[in-house]
Design a protein around this motif. Structure first.
Motif: not given
Length: 794
Positions: A261-269, A330-338, A378-389
């Protein structure tokens, strides 16, 4: 009169050379042993001599424990600077000399003995079992010279290679891949090659399901008791040993593993995960072979994760699938930790049913093999989705100073498929050095882009790329520019792809790029300057349709200060599609002899350039940088000249720094005065050399030499001296040199460069042609060209 002028120039040159020679003699005369204690010696030189061509002295240098002070062009510049410092004083001059300089390397006889032993052990590891290494020391004055004499003897070569592998399945895999073995029969015996073969076999077996296999199970035996300097080599892979219930050792075969089995945690905290489990706040959804476990909202479409996950249920474990999945996510920039991990699951029957009623065949009757099972997490810790600079920075564009303000908004998951949406607003005010007023240049605009981590377009399903995630980008932009010479508006649309095929190379392909340029106003003075030349065709309203490709190689390691190379190749072509369409629909040319669309001419040209840069790091305080740039553009068909933003120029902070930006060339072209210095051309050749060194605190220094020029394509420009000619161009290479001072603040570098002309190819018909500037005129402070820049020039 001319003779008196020449005599005065030579007299001045002689005085100048005498002055520099005096400085050189002063530095050279400073005793390099000044800071060497009385009972010690300066390590003056280290020499290695070998008695065979197969073993080169350069290969042994890194095994010598103590090296003398470094030399630049045979001169111990840094040691001599250090010797100029007074160790009893701590003023900024003495501190600066000690920082830039290098303290003397003091001779240590113990390190000589250790170096001889290091060289001997290295030769032994490479099959030179009869090697002899001796050292000798020559003391003269307060200096010591060390000599290493190396006699490697005859090397041992591999005669026979045999295998002893207990596990028959592993033996079959190793045999079938023996053509990729690191060493072959007849190769010199080298322990380093044996270690590489162990690493290779470990990865080979982990690609074929052996999850728990380690290279520690692999060993070699070498029989060197042969008179002919040959080695019989045996590779051994022994089975692991298990302790049974009676406490006895029992060997067993290695086990291959399948994925259950493959278990994916897309918003792992990691901080609240246990809390969610205890409170029953996790949902589970099965999608195309993956179990998605999440709290509240997964934040991304499941199909996106599926597309980038190469680990599949009921397939044999492969370490390649794991590493590629990690890289993709890791390359899709959506997750800061894989994080990807596995747990072993013990089956009890040949057909194993998991808790979710999925069947897995854990036996292979043909091989009499029982597979182990792995659960993948597969534990995926999300990046901050929105930002401004918001940024306000100083700018330096082709010699003009100013300030730029930007506002950038970014959403990394706009449509929940890892799309990155960017909006940028930009405002720029610059003042040219020739006219100090803030109204010189004003630029207002913005850009909007959407980047998705997949290929979109015809036949995209057939595109097979490497392990790196590709992307498709759509960009729309608008810019209003007001300069002293002109005012214009540019609206652009671009569609393209970016992908990597290795760690160091990046490809960018833009099949569609459309820019509409509208010239609102051209100043009377600038119009009078260009109206009588072909350059007026560069400053017209036009449509630029591009197809472009670029390839970038960059092996820089940002974590280490190592030498690296940077190569960028560009190719672009414009207008061919519109030209063909004009012929098909029967369009007629306008009064300028050009086709139009929407009453606007379109450009037609081809353009390509290559930029080669090499950064040679000597140590943490010293480095060299080399650069070569070659570029050519050619207008044809519907165009009489390249659009001015596509024309080449040189000079300024990032070019030949002894000239102001856009004030050099083309070729030997000369004009006494220009209201708007704007020298551009179709060909550019430029080479730069720079020696960089640390000074005090965050300040760095640089010595540089720049050379090059720009030229026009034959048949386009009729100005005297501007045309590129194979038998003349080298006589028109401008040369400048100078020094720079930089402040390295870490996140950016402030740079000032002071350039001085050495060779000026511009021919002034009103005076004798003397291109070597130092021999032509007395030095004046106004001969120094000042350039300010942000970041290194290359």
């Amino acid at each position: 009169m001319q003779g008196a002028f020449r005599k005065g120039c030579y007299s001045y040159t002689f005085r100048k050379l005498t002055f520099f020679l005096s400085i050189l003699l002063l530095a050279s005369g400073c005793a390099i042993t000044k800071h060497v204690p009385d009972d010690m010696y300066l390590l003056n030189s280290v020499k290695i001599e070998t008695r065979t061509k197969e073993v080169k002295p350069q290969e042994l240098e890194s095994y010598v424990k103590q090296q003398p002070n470094k030399r630049i062009l045979g001169f111990r510049f840094h040691l001599r600077l250090y010797s100029l410092a007074d160790p009893r004083k701590s003023g900024w001059i003495n501190k600066g000399l000690r920082t830039i300089g290098e303290d003397p390397v003091l001779f240590d006889s113990l390190m000589v003995a250790e170096s001889s032993r290091n060289i001997f052990l290295l030769l032994q590891s490479k099959g030179y079992y009869n090697a002899r290494v001796s050292d000798s020391i020559w003391l003269h004055g307060k200096k010591a010279d060390v000599f290493y004499s190396v006699d490697p003897g005859l090397p041992y070569h591999i005669r026979n290679i045999s295998y002893y592998i207990v596990d028959t399945l592993i033996r079959k895999i190793v045999y079938s891949d023996s053509s990729n073995r690191v060493f072959k029969k007849g190769n010199p015996f080298d322990i380093e090659m044996l270690q590489k073969e162990r690493d290779r076999l470990e990865m080979l077996l982990k690609r074929n399901g052996y999850y728990t296999f380690s290279k520690n199970f692999i060993s070699f035996t070498a029989d060197t008791n042969l008179r002919s300097h040959q080695v019989d080599l045996s590779l051994l892979i022994k089975n692991p040993v298990r302790i049974d219930s009676d406490g006895k050792s029992k060997p067993e075969n290695f086990r291959r593993y399948k994925i259950r089995n493959i278990y994916v945690y897309p918003n792992y905290d990691p901080f609240r995960f246990n809390e969610f489990v205890e409170m029953g706040l996790l949902d589970t959804v099965f999608n195309k072979g993956l179990y998605f476990i999440y709290n509240n909202d997964p934040g991304i479409k499941f199909d996106v994760i599926n597309a980038f996950t190469l680990i599949k249920s009921d397939q044999i474990f492969s370490v390649d699938d794991v590493s590629k999945t990690q890289q993709n996510l890791s390359q899709i920039r959506l997750f800061k930790f894989v994080n990807i991990s596995f747990d072993e699951v013990e089956p009890t029957t040949s057909i194993f049913k998991d808790t979710l009623n999925n069947d897995f065949d854990v036996t292979d009757v043909s091989n009499n093999e029982t597979f182990g099972l792995l659960d993948c997490y597969i534990q995926l810790m999300p990046n901050m989705l929105q930002s401004y600079q918001v940024e306000l920075v100083g700018t330096n564009t082709t010699g003009s100073l100013g300030a730029e303000g930007t506002f950038n908004y970014q959403h990394k998951n706009l449509l929940k498929a890892a799309e990155v949406f960017d909006i940028k607003f930009r405002g720029l005010v610059e003042t040219a050095l020739q006219k100090l007023n803030l109204n010189n240049t004003l630029e207002l605009g913005g850009a909007m882009s959407l980047t998705t981590p997949k290929f979109i377009g015809p036949y995209s399903s057939r595109v097979k790329l490497s392990k790196y995630v590709p992307s498709t980008q759509l960009t729309a932009s608008y810019s209003f520019q007001r300069r002293p010479e002109y005012t214009r508006v540019i609206a652009g649309l671009q569609f393209g792809y970016v992908w990597k095929d290795s760690r160091y190379t990046t490809h960018t392909l833009n099949p569609i790029e459309l820019n509409a340029i509208r010239i609102i106003k051209i100043s009377d003075a600038f119009s009078a300057q260009i109206d009588t030349t072909f350059l007026k065709y560069s400053y017209i309203s036009q449509i630029v349709t591009l197809s472009s490709y670029s390839w970038v190689f960059n092996n820089q390691n940002t974590q280490k200060a190592n030498s690296y190379a940077y190569v960028r190749f560009n190719f672009e072509v414009s207008g061919n599609t519109l030209k063909a369409l004009s012929g098909l629909i029967g369009k007629t040319k306008n009064e300028n002899g050009a086709y139009t669309f929407f009453n606007t001419e379109f450009s037609q040209f081809i353009r390509s350039d290559i930029n080669l840069t090499y950064h040679q790091v000597v140590d943490e305080n010293n480095s060299f940088a080399y650069r070569l740039f070659v570029g050519v553009g050619y207008p044809y068909g519907n165009s009489r000249a390249l659009p001015f933003e596509k024309r080449y120029f040189t000079g300024g902070a990032n070019g030949i720094r002894a000239w102001q930006a856009r004030s050099l060339g083309p070729g030997s072209y000369y004009v006494a005065y220009e209201s708007f210095p704007n020298r551009t051309a179709d060909i550019k050749l430029e080479a730069n050399f720079e020696y960089r060194f640390r000074m005090v605190w965050k300040f760095e220094g640089a010595l540089f030499v720049d050379c090059g020029n720009i030229w026009s394509i034959p048949g386009i420009d009729d100005r005297k001296g501007t045309i590129f000619k194979w038998n003349k161009f080298y006589e028109q290479i401008a040369i400048g040199s100078g020094l720079g001072i930089r402040m390295n603040l870490g996140f950016f570098v402030l740079r000032t460069d002071f350039g001085y002309k050495i060779f000026d190819p511009a021919i002034n018909p009103n005076e004798p042609y003397r291109p070597w500037v130092p021999l032509k005129q007395k030095f004046k402070i106004t001969d120094i060209t000042f350039n300010f820049g942000i970041g290194y020039p290359f």
